[in-house]
Motif scaffolding. Sequence first.
Motif, PDB file in Angstrom:
ATOM      1  N   ARG A 139       0.830  -1.207   0.000  1.00 23.82           N
ATOM      2  CA  ARG A 139       0.000   0.000   0.000  1.00 23.82           C
ATOM      3  C   ARG A 139       0.867   1.260   0.000  1.00 23.82           C
ATOM      4  O   ARG A 139       0.620   2.207  -0.750  1.00 23.82           O
ATOM      5  CB  ARG A 139      -0.923  -0.018   1.225  1.00 23.82           C
ATOM      6  N   GLN A 140       1.899   1.272   0.829  1.00 27.17           N
ATOM      7  CA  GLN A 140       2.769   2.449   0.903  1.00 27.17           C
ATOM      8  C   GLN A 140       3.517   2.665  -0.406  1.00 27.17           C
ATOM      9  O   GLN A 140       3.656   3.804  -0.874  1.00 27.17           O
ATOM     10  CB  GLN A 140       3.753   2.279   2.065  1.00 27.17           C
TER      11      GLN A 140
ATOM     12  N   THR B  95       0.925   3.889  -3.163  1.00 22.66           N
ATOM     13  CA  THR B  95       0.434   5.238  -2.861  1.00 22.66           C
ATOM     14  C   THR B  95       1.519   6.275  -3.085  1.00 22.66           C
ATOM     15  O   THR B  95       1.293   7.312  -3.735  1.00 22.66           O
ATOM     16  CB  THR B  95      -0.083   5.298  -1.415  1.00 22.66           C
TER      17      THR B  95
ATOM     18  N   MET C 229       1.371   9.112  -6.250  1.00 22.13           N
ATOM     19  CA  MET C 229       1.253  10.529  -5.907  1.00 22.13           C
ATOM     20  C   MET C 229       2.502  11.308  -6.323  1.00 22.13           C
ATOM     21  O   MET C 229       2.395  12.409  -6.876  1.00 22.13           O
ATOM     22  CB  MET C 229       0.977  10.666  -4.412  1.00 22.13           C
TER      23      MET C 229
ATOM     24  N   PRO D  53      -5.664  10.206  -2.103  1.00 19.46           N
ATOM     25  CA  PRO D  53      -6.355   8.915  -1.974  1.00 19.46           C
ATOM     26  C   PRO D  53      -7.809   9.132  -1.565  1.00 19.46           C
ATOM     27  O   PRO D  53      -8.115   9.991  -0.732  1.00 19.46           O
ATOM     28  CB  PRO D  53      -5.572   8.206  -0.856  1.00 19.46           C
TER      29      PRO D  53
ATOM     30  N   PHE E  82      -6.763   0.449  -4.913  1.00 24.60           N
ATOM     31  CA  PHE E  82      -6.451   1.809  -4.486  1.00 24.60           C
ATOM     32  C   PHE E  82      -7.120   2.792  -5.451  1.00 24.60           C
ATOM     33  O   PHE E  82      -7.054   2.602  -6.665  1.00 24.60           O
ATOM     34  CB  PHE E  82      -4.938   2.051  -4.508  1.00 24.60           C
TER      35      PHE E  82
ATOM     36  N   PHE F 184      -7.499   7.027  -6.441  1.00 26.73           N
ATOM     37  CA  PHE F 184      -6.966   8.373  -6.256  1.00 26.73           C
ATOM     38  C   PHE F 184      -7.785   9.345  -7.107  1.00 26.73           C
ATOM     39  O   PHE F 184      -8.386   8.949  -8.114  1.00 26.73           O
ATOM     40  CB  PHE F 184      -5.492   8.430  -6.683  1.00 26.73           C
TER      41      PHE F 184
END
Length: 463
Positions: free
Chosen positions: A10-11, A14, A18, A31, A141, A143
């Motif tokens: 996830r990190q 993300t 971004m 997010p 995920f 965004f």
Amino acid sequence: MEKITDEAIRQSITATIMETFDAMAAMPLEPVDEAQPADLDQSRMVGAIHFAGEAVGVMSFQLSEAFSRMITASMLGMEMDEIESIEEVKDVIGELSNIVAGNLKTEFVDSGLACVISTPSITLGSDFKIDPVDIAPPVKFTFRHDDHHVVVELCVKEEIGAKEDIMSDLSSEVIMERIAGVDIKTSIVNSVIDVFYTMLDMEIEAIDKEPEGFIEEVRTVGSVTFAGEVDGLFNIQVNDDFAKTMTAAMLGMEVDEIESEEEVFDVIREISNIIGGNLKSSFVDAGLSCVLSTPSITNGRDFRVSPTNVIKPARFLFSHKGSVIIVEAGVKMDQSAAVEQKAESMGGESTEGESASAEMTAQPPTNLTAPPSEVDPFKNLGLVMDIPLQVTVELGRTKKRINDVLRLGPESVVELEQMEGEPVDILINETLIAKGFVVVEKEKYGIRISEIVSRKERLKSIR
């Protein structure tokens, strides 16, 4: 996943998404928690990259076509009306997909999972769905930038020890030389005709062009990608009616006995996996390390699955009683190798500007479309006779608490769910093939086969 956690994934995704959008497109993202953003119900673009090796799976990168064009214009420093073709947009989305997947691959490698990623494939259209790869729970995920959204979905699992086919010690020049030496056209044509005849009992023939209206029909595409020393894509597409006919032939039933579209998708997966696997074998025989992705399925009316511009796929057309089979295959090659292969395949010189799809729609050799009475369905069987297979007999299964397992010792009896006298399972390469009974002959144990598992059950066991 064991060596890398969902939180690390996830990190990575993300942060990469971004930072990349902010730095390369000047478009800050945030997010959000939205299941299916409304702008993705219109014409949209999906970039997909497969992982192979000790991390196996697929990552998809989805956004609207309008937002894709905005990003392309921003990254290329131009106005949207200056974009010359959709190929420019596909390349940008492919590159963004590559960046996200590349960083994720780095996370896997740093965690001790050797893996490679495929060249991105792009699906563009307004009416399609992608059937998820059923190997692990997906991680999703979402965004947002203004009213536009980006959805990233990852489905991946660990395959510890699956390194052998991805290791490479060849120079890029040697790799390109060996790829150019593979006769992709002959491999594809032979494999398609053989698979349809031996597995589906269908005689197919080559045709010159698609009939009018085919592109508007609801159709199913099975796709696999190559990774390792060979980057490439293979897909096969048929309309939904013919896909059901294929499924009925494969499973030995009538069309009206098909219970769900998943049965159809499983058969198209298996066909694409077999034909793609045959092409992979051609590369391996040429001394190249190559792995094949898990097959993916796209179904709908208005869409097209294609690689980015680094791959120019060859296009092959076949027909069975009026139904059309479209096959596309291509690998990443440098310009000189591509020109050389093209000249060889055409039997003479070639110009660089001609389309790869046009060059490869030639009719297959006439002996490949011989009538059933003249075709030997086992003519290629000798190629695989020496391949070792692991045969396993499963006596039964049971579940126990850790506390009960710790109490086990010499002379302990472990009760199985299987009842005495019931047939045991016989597996080949972890796929259920047959059932049988334990016998003792001359003081040696053996298995007497009592039942060969149906094709339908075998397909279920490999999903």
